[in-house]
Design a protein around this motif. Structure first.
Motif: not given
Lengths: 205, 257
Positions: A192-205
């Motif tokens: 889950l933590i790895a997936a969060i890290g990956k998703a955070a790179r797509g943050a638009q703000r």
């Protein structure tokens, strides 16, 4: 002169690290970004209206732009939810600073009857869920049922007002699509933590 | 015991009051008592179900075609992936061409969202699981199907038989006591709260993994372990998600009385 004074005041606040409780709104209730139409599988296509613990009515799309770590719970829960919330807080602690600055946490109540926004606000206080990253929402039961059906959360209420429910943590990416799900309590949070890290790179703000 | 008796009397009285006034194509289901197969600890054994009306047969391809024509966002090529998976209406030839699907057959390959939207367009709603089960518990000639051997045999036979490639027409099954057809023997059907079904790895609900997965799972127990068909429906519902479409899963609508 006034502007200068304002800057000074603001600087004072920041320097002293005082959390301006009345000013800081949870992630759901800040100015929404205009990011166009949601994607085909975005949960932000839902048109239901939700109420935050600060009393503000929103559409889920208000959360768009940042990954959300989502769990469904109810504040009167005696068994699993307290553990679930603690686990989410542990994940918050475990995230590296650069990731933590780009994700939010979303708790959605399945108890439409008892979890008023005031109850949710009390729960936020009790569990020390900071407004900086944590959103707490409630809605009418049909709308909750719909969101739960999308996430794969099953639930039923018993006669004591306790809900039997699936313990599920869902990671929504910045577009509101399900990016990762972890079922059950006391699982190794590494994936889950790895997936969060990956998703955070797509943050638009 | 006294409480149960009171509930039964209320149900019978309410039943008499509700014996009128169903819409064309719908049957009145009198207020009744539903006994959930699984229930949470200390949950009531018997749940009162208020009188309501239920479509006498499942919604058909023909009816669904009219709906998608009037509501283009529910057409196959236009539906959002969130609201229906990629198998949505795949048995049709095109957006507005049912192809080999006969208009009289029950519509299948429809998601819960699509079923809900159809029902709303008719001024109706999906039945709750309790309502559906209450209607489906009736036998051919008696209110309580569990006492009718012929009915029991017919139901068990269907749940043990794979769906035929070509579904029979909706409404051709034998009517039950309330005049409702095809509740067993044709397709699975969506209910409004299908995701209230919590099923554990085994019926005793005591495996470690499942206990972690479901809050309160350890306290679930089956009320009637002999009811094979109800187990099948319970398991099926608990495996669904709102966007899923299945080749033998359709729906019918309900309405308050």
């Amino acid at each position: 002169m006034k502007a200068l004074l304002g800057v000074l005041l603001l600087a004072t606040c920041v320097c002293e690290g005082v959390e301006p409780k009345t000013a800081l709104l949870p992630p759901c209730c800040r100015v929404a970004l205009d990011l166009g139409n949601p994607t085909d599988k975005s949960l932000y296509l839902l048109d239901s209206t939700w109420t935050s613990d600060v009393g503000r009515k929103i559409k889920l799309g208000a959360l768009r732009g940042r990954p959300q770590i989502v769990a469904m719970f109810f504040s009167h829960c005696e068994y699993a939810c307290p553990i679930l919330i603690s686990e989410l807080k542990a994940i918050e602690q475990a995230l590296p600073a650069e990731v933590l600055g780009k994700v939010d946490f979303l708790l959605v109540s399945i108890d439409s009857r008892r979890d008023t926004s005031a109850e949710l606000a009390a729960f936020r206080e009790k569990r020390q869920l900071g407004r900086k990253r944590w959103t707490l929402l409630r809605a009418e039961s049909d709308d909750v049922r719909e969101l739960a059906a999308l996430l794969g959360v099953n639930y039923a209420e018993d006669a004591r007002g306790q809900f039997a429910h699936t313990n599920l943590v869902t990671l929504l990416n910045a577009d509101g699509e399900i990016a990762f799900q972890q079922t059950g309590l006391k699982q190794d949070p590494a994936l889950l933590i790895a997936a969060i890290g990956k998703a955070a790179r797509g943050a638009q703000r | 015991m006294t409480r149960r008796l009171t509930l039964t009397i209320i149900a019978i009285l309410a039943g008499f009051c509700a014996a009128r006034g169903s819409e064309p194509g719908m049957a009145a289901i009198p207020a009744t008592i539903y006994r959930p197969l699984f229930r949470a600890e200390k949950a009531p054994r018997d749940l009162p179900v208020a009188a309501f009306q239920l479509d006498v047969r499942p919604v058909t391809n023909g009816e669904f075609l009219v709906f998608v024509r009037e509501n283009p966002k529910w057409q196959r090529s236009k539906v959002k992936g969130l609201f229906a998976d990629e198998r949505y209406l795949t048995h049709w030839a095109g957006d507005l061409e049912p192809g080999n699907a006969r208009p009289e057959q029950p519509v299948t390959n429809v998601s819960w969202f699509a079923a809900k939207a159809f029902a709303a367009s008719q001024g109706k709603r999906l039945p709750t699981t309790a309502e559906w089960e209450a209607a489906a518990g009736a036998g051919f000639t008696v209110v309580d199907g569990s006492t009718e051997k012929e009915f029991q045999q017919a139901v068990t036979l269907w749940y043990g038989t794979p769906s035929p490639a070509l579904l029979p027409d909706a409404g051709t099954g034998r009517a039950n006591f309330f005049g409702v057809r095809d509740l067993h023997g044709l397709i699975w059907e969506w209910t409004s709260d299908f995701n209230s079904a919590l099923v554990t790895g085994d019926a005793r609900g005591d495996t470690g993994l499942e206990r972690q997965l479901f809050c309160g799972a350890g306290s679930l127990g089956a009320s009637d372990p002999g009811n094979f068909a109800a187990f099948m429906r319970f398991g099926f519902r608990s495996s669904l998600r709102a966007g899923y479409t299945v080749h033998n899963l359709g729906f019918r609508c309900a309405k308050d009385l």
